[in-house]
Every structure is written in C-alpha cells, then in structure tokens.
Design an enzyme around this catalytic site. Structure first.
Site, PDB file in Angstrom:
ATOM      1  N   ASP A   1      46.323  43.176  30.398  1.00 49.23           N
ATOM      2  CA  ASP A   1      46.140  42.015  31.271  1.00 49.23           C
ATOM      3  C   ASP A   1      47.331  41.919  32.224  1.00 49.23           C
ATOM      4  OD1 ASP A   1      46.098  39.180  32.186  1.00 49.23           O
ATOM      5  OD2 ASP A   1      44.492  38.965  30.717  1.00 49.23           O
TER       6      ASP A   1
ATOM      7  N   ASN B   1      36.508  33.822  26.294  1.00 44.54           N
ATOM      8  CA  ASN B   1      36.111  32.617  27.010  1.00 44.54           C
ATOM      9  C   ASN B   1      34.740  32.788  27.662  1.00 44.54           C
ATOM     10  OD1 ASN B   1      38.643  31.457  26.449  1.00 44.54           O
ATOM     11  ND2 ASN B   1      39.561  32.432  28.237  1.00 44.54           N
TER      12      ASN B   1
ATOM     13  N   GLN C   1      36.906  30.461  31.363  1.00 50.22           N
ATOM     14  CA  GLN C   1      36.558  31.783  31.899  1.00 50.22           C
ATOM     15  C   GLN C   1      36.770  31.776  33.410  1.00 50.22           C
ATOM     16  OE1 GLN C   1      32.487  33.089  31.167  1.00 50.22           O
ATOM     17  NE2 GLN C   1      32.969  35.215  31.683  1.00 50.22           N
TER      18      GLN C   1
ATOM     19  N   HIS D   1      34.490  39.710  28.636  1.00 49.78           N
ATOM     20  CA  HIS D   1      35.706  40.410  28.189  1.00 49.78           C
ATOM     21  C   HIS D   1      36.262  39.710  26.967  1.00 49.78           C
ATOM     22  CE1 HIS D   1      36.823  37.416  31.217  1.00 49.78           C
ATOM     23  NE2 HIS D   1      37.940  37.236  30.525  1.00 49.78           N
TER      24      HIS D   1
ATOM     25  N   HIS E   1      39.882  38.978  24.979  1.00 51.81           N
ATOM     26  CA  HIS E   1      41.347  39.021  25.033  1.00 51.81           C
ATOM     27  C   HIS E   1      41.868  39.402  23.654  1.00 51.81           C
ATOM     28  CE1 HIS E   1      41.915  36.603  28.822  1.00 51.81           C
ATOM     29  NE2 HIS E   1      40.723  36.157  28.485  1.00 51.81           N
TER      30      HIS E   1
HETATM   31  P1  AMP Z   1      39.416  34.613  31.526  1.00 50.59           P
HETATM   32  O1  AMP Z   1      40.204  33.421  31.962  1.00 50.59           O
HETATM   33  O2  AMP Z   1      39.043  34.617  30.080  1.00 50.59           O
HETATM   34  O3  AMP Z   1      38.233  34.890  32.436  1.00 50.59           O
HETATM   35  O4  AMP Z   1      40.431  35.838  31.651  1.00 50.59           O
HETATM   36  C1  AMP Z   1      40.627  36.582  32.822  1.00 50.59           C
HETATM   37  C2  AMP Z   1      41.876  37.392  32.576  1.00 50.59           C
HETATM   38  O5  AMP Z   1      41.855  38.486  33.444  1.00 50.59           O
HETATM   39  C3  AMP Z   1      43.187  36.645  32.820  1.00 50.59           C
HETATM   40  O6  AMP Z   1      43.988  36.697  31.639  1.00 50.59           O
HETATM   41  C4  AMP Z   1      43.821  37.409  33.980  1.00 50.59           C
HETATM   42  O7  AMP Z   1      45.223  37.496  33.848  1.00 50.59           O
HETATM   43  C5  AMP Z   1      43.161  38.756  33.863  1.00 50.59           C
HETATM   44  N1  AMP Z   1      43.008  39.520  35.093  1.00 50.59           N
HETATM   45  C6  AMP Z   1      42.459  39.098  36.243  1.00 50.59           C
HETATM   46  N2  AMP Z   1      42.440  40.107  37.150  1.00 50.59           N
HETATM   47  C7  AMP Z   1      42.972  41.188  36.530  1.00 50.59           C
HETATM   48  C8  AMP Z   1      43.227  42.534  36.927  1.00 50.59           C
HETATM   49  N3  AMP Z   1      42.934  42.962  38.145  1.00 50.59           N
HETATM   50  N4  AMP Z   1      43.791  43.370  36.020  1.00 50.59           N
HETATM   51  C9  AMP Z   1      44.104  42.934  34.777  1.00 50.59           C
HETATM   52  N5  AMP Z   1      43.889  41.679  34.349  1.00 50.59           N
HETATM   53  C10 AMP Z   1      43.336  40.808  35.205  1.00 50.59           C
END
Ligand code: AMP
Ligand code: ZN
Length: 137
Positions: A30, A86, A93, A99, A101
C-alpha cells in the site's frame, strides 16, 4: 475496467511494489501504509466488493492472505496482523475494486484499526435474529 486503478495495477500496466502474484491475484504494498509492510490483495478481475466477487475467488483470496501474513510474521517480522476489507463508502472504501488489507502490527504501534464497543440491545438482537432466520438459514 480501463479506468480502474486497481485493474491497471493488477494487470501490470501500472508498476507496483508486488510481493506476490499468481494467476488470480497480485499482492502489492500500500502506498499509504498504516504500518510497515501494509499490503493489498487485488484480484486480477474487477469486482467492486465482496458481494460481487465469486465464492471460489473469495475463498482463494483468504488462502493468499494466509500465505502473505505467514511471510509477514516470519520475515518482517511483525507481532500480529489485521485483515481489513472495506465495502462501500460508509465503511471507508475508497477504491471500488475488491481488495483485502493485510496490516502487520507491532507492539506499541498506533495504527487505528479499532472501534468503541457499543451494547447489543435486546431489540436489535431479536430483530436481526428474526431476519437471519428468514434469509440465511
Ligand atoms: P480502501 O480505503 O479500503 O478502499 O483502501 C484503498 C487503499 O489503497 C488505501 O489504503 C490507499 O493507500 C491504497 N492505494 C490507493 N492507490 C494506490 C496505489 N496506486 N498503489 C498502492 N496503494 C494504493
Ligand atoms: Zn478494477
């Protein structure tokens, strides 16, 4: 979904720090980690959330999670880990491609993966048990 960032990362079109890959999933670090080693399991096909992903792939995602957290415990090494997934804006989300975590935890870290416990009322319990009887058994 060409406009979905996680589709493009999972397909390898956008470079990522990939720690594991198989035919169905890519696991990346992440970019905004809660703790050192925070990783995301991305299916290579697009599903918005857990309700959309097929059952067999959801099961496989958990097998991948087990593999990655075992690596985290052995190699980072972390003391514990949280698995967070999420679904929906109200749940936090922000990227609408399913995805998981995987968040390594270290004694004394201040990652905020907690909530303030409420109280299960008799009314809520009875209502939900009644609905579950009709819909889930
Ligand atoms: P969520 O809030 O569960 O949708 O999580 C999205 C996650 O994706 C967050 O923890 C972000 O830091 C991560 N994220 C968003 N864009 C990228 C990216 N390009 N590469 C890696 N992580 C990302
Ligand atoms: Zn996608």
């Amino acid at each position: 979904m060409s406009d979905c960032i996680f589709c493009r990362i999972a397909a390898g079109e956008i470079p990522s720090a990939t720690i594991y890959e198989d035919e169905n999933f890519r696991v990346i670090l992440d970019l905004g980690p809660a703790t050192k080693g925070h990783a995301l399991i991305l299916p290579k096909a697009h599903y918005a959330d857990l309700t959309e992903i097929p059952e067999d792939l959801a099961a496989k995602a958990m097998v991948v999670a087990k593999k990655v957290v075992t690596f985290m415990k052995d190699a980072l090494p972390c003391d514990g880990y949280n698995i967070v997934q999420n679904n929906g804006e109200s749940a936090g989300q922000t990227v609408f491609h399913f995805h998981m975590h995987l968040i390594p935890r270290y004694k004394g870290d201040h990652a905020g993966v907690t909530w303030k416990p409420g109280k299960l009322t008799d009314e809520a319990r009875d209502e939900i048990l009644e609905k579950a009887k009709g819909l889930m058994q």
